[in-house]
Structure formats: structure tokens, C-alpha cells
Scaffold this motif. Sequence first.
Motif, PDB file in Angstrom:
ATOM      1  N   LYS A 140      80.265 -54.924  50.665  1.00 43.29           N
ATOM      2  CA  LYS A 140      79.802 -55.313  49.211  1.00 43.29           C
ATOM      3  C   LYS A 140      78.309 -54.744  49.140  1.00 43.29           C
ATOM      4  O   LYS A 140      77.094 -54.961  49.840  1.00 43.29           O
ATOM      5  N   SER A 141      78.091 -55.039  47.476  1.00 37.88           N
ATOM      6  CA  SER A 141      76.676 -54.545  47.784  1.00 37.88           C
ATOM      7  C   SER A 141      76.060 -55.509  46.588  1.00 37.88           C
ATOM      8  O   SER A 141      76.735 -56.580  46.836  1.00 37.88           O
ATOM      9  N   ASN A 142      74.687 -55.873  46.398  1.00 35.31           N
ATOM     10  CA  ASN A 142      73.787 -56.813  45.997  1.00 35.31           C
ATOM     11  C   ASN A 142      74.735 -56.957  44.094  1.00 35.31           C
ATOM     12  O   ASN A 142      74.890 -58.623  44.364  1.00 35.31           O
ATOM     13  N   THR A 143      75.670 -57.157  44.359  1.00 36.58           N
ATOM     14  CA  THR A 143      76.233 -57.182  42.908  1.00 36.58           C
ATOM     15  C   THR A 143      77.514 -57.053  43.055  1.00 36.58           C
ATOM     16  O   THR A 143      78.132 -57.558  42.279  1.00 36.58           O
ATOM     17  N   GLY A 144      78.036 -58.021  44.569  1.00 30.54           N
ATOM     18  CA  GLY A 144      79.653 -58.554  44.596  1.00 30.54           C
ATOM     19  C   GLY A 144      80.768 -56.855  44.884  1.00 30.54           C
ATOM     20  O   GLY A 144      81.356 -57.129  45.230  1.00 30.54           O
ATOM     21  N   LYS A 145      79.982 -55.923  44.777  1.00 33.98           N
ATOM     22  CA  LYS A 145      81.164 -54.307  44.413  1.00 33.98           C
ATOM     23  C   LYS A 145      81.573 -54.193  45.651  1.00 33.98           C
ATOM     24  O   LYS A 145      80.329 -53.975  46.497  1.00 33.98           O
TER      25      LYS A 145
END
Length: 288
Positions: A140-145
Motif C-alpha cells: 500500500k501507498s502512504n495514503t492507504g491505496k
Amino acid sequence: MTQEQYTHRNNVQSSEAPHVYKVGIYGWRKRCLYFFVLLLMVLILVNLALTIWILKVMNFTIDGMGHLRITEKGLTLEGDSEFLKPLYAKEIQSRPGSPLLLQSSKNITINILNGQNKAATRVVAGSKGVEAFGKVFEVKSNTGKTLFSAADREVVVGADRLRVLGAEGAVFSNSVETPQVRADPFKELRMESPTRSLFMEAPKGIEILAEAGNIQATCRNEMRLESKDGEIILEANKIKLPRLPKGIYSASGSKQKVYEVCICPNGRLFLSVADSGSTCQINSSVCL
């Protein structure tokens, strides 16, 4: 005993000097005792010196020992640390602004246990690579995606763009479902099936677009364009069919190089010399 004998015995006993018994350790026993006391004092001094030396070398203080410090939040280790037996900790983190390095001469294994103390998830980093065992693997990315997800049923790539940088491109053994396939700017997009067929299907249509270049479709045997319910429209300023076969009919005395395009019942196209009437029926032998 008569009175005279008793009186004489008492006089004899009173005339003798009293016997004195000495109490204590004398001689070689005394020397041995002093020797052992001296040896014990030497051992005590040596033990005390060694204890002070160990405290000094190990850097024992009120806050901890050596590079180990005891704080309110837990234990703090400075420098390199080596653990010869299992380490149990709730959280391991580096100092602010410093990296955390885990180094091993063989493998580094991280196990996540379930309620039955069995490994539910395991990550093994070794000389052959990194292996992860579990039900689902997610990135996941830092934004939760979700960027990447792998499970038993499917593998999901959630990035906005999937780039394949290999020189041979991407090889798919089965079908591929995607809303769009495009190449990088100023690069060619090539879809190829060297030994089998290439099928493109869509319930609402397929659009092939090249805004700044050409589109080329090549096959070894046959290329088939089929529309079951609609039309096939070829819209361009020029439509060229340079390799159509030509019929053998020619009008008597006609030297013109004007041809008409004919179509066979089986869908085959050919050229026939134009005349005042259609000559396609005369050159129908081309269709055989």
C-alpha cells in the motif's frame, strides 16, 4: 577407712601443686590457620579487583550496562548488538534519524503466530531471495491505496500505470482483461502471438488509435474482419489494396489501366479490367 588414714590422704592432696590445662591452637596448627586466613584475604582482594574491573569494562552505571540503557520507554541499545538466543520484544525501532539494520550470516525469518502458536504468516529473507508465506500479500501507498495485492484467486495491481521494462515485453499464458493498453510516449506498442492466434474481444467495441503514427496488422495465414450485426467501415482519404489478383480478361483494343474491384462469393477480392459493363462474371475463375 579410719580417721587417721583420711586425715593423711587430705594432707597429701593439699601438699601437691594444682594442674593447669592450656586452651588454644599452638604450633603447626596455628601457622596453618594464619596461612589460610591470609590466603582468604588475598582471594577476597583479587575477587574485589576483578569485580571492579568487570564493572569498569562493561560500563555498568545506574542507567544500564555498556551500550544498554534502561529508560522509561524500555531498553536502548547503541552501536552493534548481537543476540545468541531468541529475542522477545513488543517493538523494535531505531533512533530518530538513524536506520535500523538487521544482519545475519544466513537467513532472517519473521514469524507471525496465531492463537494456536502456529506460524500464520512468515517472511524469510535469505541468499536466494525473499519469500513471503501467508493468505494475502499487500503493498500500500502512504495514503492507504492498494498498489499490489496477491491472493489465491487473483493478483491486483492498483497503480495508475503498470510499466513493463523488459526487452521482451510481457508474456501472458492466458487471457488478459484490461480497459486500456498503451505504450510510453514516442514508443511503439506491439501485441504479438508468435505461435498462436491473437483475439481481442469487447462487448461494446474495440478502439485502436494511433494519433501520431501508423497502425500495422500482420499475420501469416488469414486476417478476418467480421461484424455480425453492424458494418465494417473503412474511412480514409486513400484506401490501397496493392496486392489484389487481376483477372485475365481484357477488352479488345483497350489499353486503359482502369480496373474494377470484384468480390467472390467466398469474400475474396480481385481486380478486373473495367469495360462498358461489369467484367467480374467473366473473371469468376479467380474465385476458385
